[in-house]
Structure formats: structure tokens, C-alpha cells
Design a protein around this motif. Sequence first.
Motif, PDB file in Angstrom:
ATOM      1  N   CYS A  88       0.903  -1.239   0.108  1.00 23.00           N
ATOM      2  CA  CYS A  88      -0.105   0.065  -0.036  1.00 23.00           C
ATOM      3  C   CYS A  88       0.882   1.165   0.106  1.00 23.00           C
ATOM      4  O   CYS A  88       1.692   1.353   0.982  1.00 23.00           O
ATOM      5  CB  CYS A  88      -0.751   0.069   1.165  1.00 23.00           C
ATOM      6  N   THR A  89       0.839   1.947  -0.858  1.00 21.90           N
ATOM      7  CA  THR A  89       1.571   3.349  -1.102  1.00 21.90           C
ATOM      8  C   THR A  89       0.896   4.336  -0.051  1.00 21.90           C
ATOM      9  O   THR A  89       1.777   5.371  -0.019  1.00 21.90           O
ATOM     10  CB  THR A  89       1.460   4.124  -2.404  1.00 21.90           C
ATOM     11  N   ILE A  90       0.064   4.165   0.754  1.00 22.03           N
ATOM     12  CA  ILE A  90      -0.511   5.075   1.747  1.00 22.03           C
ATOM     13  C   ILE A  90       0.205   4.742   3.307  1.00 22.03           C
ATOM     14  O   ILE A  90       0.859   5.370   3.675  1.00 22.03           O
ATOM     15  CB  ILE A  90      -2.017   5.121   1.859  1.00 22.03           C
ATOM     16  N   CYS A  91       0.001   3.516   3.592  1.00 21.63           N
ATOM     17  CA  CYS A  91       0.451   3.133   4.811  1.00 21.63           C
ATOM     18  C   CYS A  91       1.705   2.027   4.930  1.00 21.63           C
ATOM     19  O   CYS A  91       2.208   1.595   6.039  1.00 21.63           O
ATOM     20  CB  CYS A  91      -0.793   2.760   5.715  1.00 21.63           C
ATOM     21  N   PHE A  94      -3.340 -11.064  -5.815  1.00 27.29           N
ATOM     22  CA  PHE A  94      -3.603  -9.768  -5.770  1.00 27.29           C
ATOM     23  C   PHE A  94      -4.942  -9.367  -6.967  1.00 27.29           C
ATOM     24  O   PHE A  94      -5.744  -8.808  -6.329  1.00 27.29           O
ATOM     25  CB  PHE A  94      -2.558  -8.721  -5.808  1.00 27.29           C
ATOM     26  N   GLU A  95      -4.550  -9.866  -7.817  1.00 28.10           N
ATOM     27  CA  GLU A  95      -5.315  -9.620  -8.961  1.00 28.10           C
ATOM     28  C   GLU A  95      -6.791 -10.279  -8.969  1.00 28.10           C
ATOM     29  O   GLU A  95      -7.647  -9.627  -9.618  1.00 28.10           O
ATOM     30  CB  GLU A  95      -4.628 -10.142 -10.394  1.00 28.10           C
ATOM     31  N   ALA A  96      -6.856 -11.452  -8.116  1.00 30.70           N
ATOM     32  CA  ALA A  96      -8.062 -11.909  -7.702  1.00 30.70           C
ATOM     33  C   ALA A  96      -8.847 -11.440  -6.739  1.00 30.70           C
ATOM     34  O   ALA A  96      -9.981 -11.928  -6.427  1.00 30.70           O
ATOM     35  CB  ALA A  96      -7.850 -13.402  -7.760  1.00 30.70           C
ATOM     36  N   TRP A 153     -12.262  -4.627  -2.371  1.00 25.71           N
ATOM     37  CA  TRP A 153     -11.226  -4.774  -1.225  1.00 25.71           C
ATOM     38  C   TRP A 153     -10.444  -3.463  -1.326  1.00 25.71           C
ATOM     39  O   TRP A 153     -10.140  -2.980  -1.986  1.00 25.71           O
ATOM     40  CB  TRP A 153     -10.534  -6.118  -1.879  1.00 25.71           C
ATOM     41  N   VAL A 154     -10.277  -3.258   0.071  1.00 25.57           N
ATOM     42  CA  VAL A 154      -9.432  -2.122   0.605  1.00 25.57           C
ATOM     43  C   VAL A 154      -8.158  -2.692   1.565  1.00 25.57           C
ATOM     44  O   VAL A 154      -8.556  -3.501   2.167  1.00 25.57           O
ATOM     45  CB  VAL A 154     -10.332  -1.167   1.218  1.00 25.57           C
ATOM     46  N   ASP A 198      -6.032   0.592  -6.131  1.00 26.53           N
ATOM     47  CA  ASP A 198      -5.584   0.987  -7.082  1.00 26.53           C
ATOM     48  C   ASP A 198      -4.209   1.827  -6.463  1.00 26.53           C
ATOM     49  O   ASP A 198      -3.387   2.435  -7.117  1.00 26.53           O
ATOM     50  CB  ASP A 198      -6.283   2.277  -7.883  1.00 26.53           C
ATOM     51  N   LEU A 199      -4.050   1.965  -5.252  1.00 27.99           N
ATOM     52  CA  LEU A 199      -3.086   2.512  -4.454  1.00 27.99           C
ATOM     53  C   LEU A 199      -1.838   1.426  -4.015  1.00 27.99           C
ATOM     54  O   LEU A 199      -1.249   1.869  -3.082  1.00 27.99           O
ATOM     55  CB  LEU A 199      -3.459   3.098  -3.389  1.00 27.99           C
ATOM     56  N   PHE A 200      -2.128   0.239  -4.346  1.00 27.06           N
ATOM     57  CA  PHE A 200      -1.030  -0.823  -4.429  1.00 27.06           C
ATOM     58  C   PHE A 200      -0.076  -0.846  -5.371  1.00 27.06           C
ATOM     59  O   PHE A 200      -0.647  -0.522  -6.593  1.00 27.06           O
ATOM     60  CB  PHE A 200      -1.697  -2.043  -4.195  1.00 27.06           C
ATOM     61  N   GLU A 201       1.235  -0.941  -5.103  1.00 29.63           N
ATOM     62  CA  GLU A 201       2.259  -1.485  -6.013  1.00 29.63           C
ATOM     63  C   GLU A 201       3.096  -2.670  -5.847  1.00 29.63           C
ATOM     64  O   GLU A 201       3.117  -3.097  -4.684  1.00 29.63           O
ATOM     65  CB  GLU A 201       3.148  -0.294  -6.040  1.00 29.63           C
ATOM     66  N   PRO A 202       3.092  -3.369  -6.841  1.00 27.49           N
ATOM     67  CA  PRO A 202       4.102  -4.659  -6.641  1.00 27.49           C
ATOM     68  C   PRO A 202       5.309  -4.514  -5.844  1.00 27.49           C
ATOM     69  O   PRO A 202       5.930  -3.106  -6.021  1.00 27.49           O
ATOM     70  CB  PRO A 202       4.533  -5.057  -7.959  1.00 27.49           C
TER      71      PRO A 202
END
Length: 52
Positions: A6-9, A30-32, A37-38, A47-51
Motif C-alpha cells: 500500500c503506497t499510503i500506509c 492480488f489480481e483476484a 477490497w481495501v 489502485d493505491l497498491f504497487e508490486p
Amino acid sequence: MQRWICTICQYIYEPAVGDPDNGVDPETPFEALPDDWVCPICGAGKDLFEPV
């Protein structure tokens, strides 16, 4: 499987663990994850997650 952060926390979604507290079984990529889901820590959307 690919881990996502998560790019936020900075929570890391671990597919091997899933998110059982929110109904996501272990070994769920993750794609599934459902579109609604949050992040279980801060509530950020997928949309705020990165690999990692």
C-alpha cells in the motif's frame, strides 16, 4: 506469488496469507481480490497498491 504494498500506509498484501479477517483465503493472488477490497489498515483501494 507477487506481494503488493500500500503506497499510503506500507501494508504488504501477502498472497500466501491472504486477508482472512476480510474473507480473502490464503493463496489468493492480488489480481483476484474483489474490486471493492481495501487495505485492512488504512482503507486505501487496490489502485493505491504497487508490486513489491
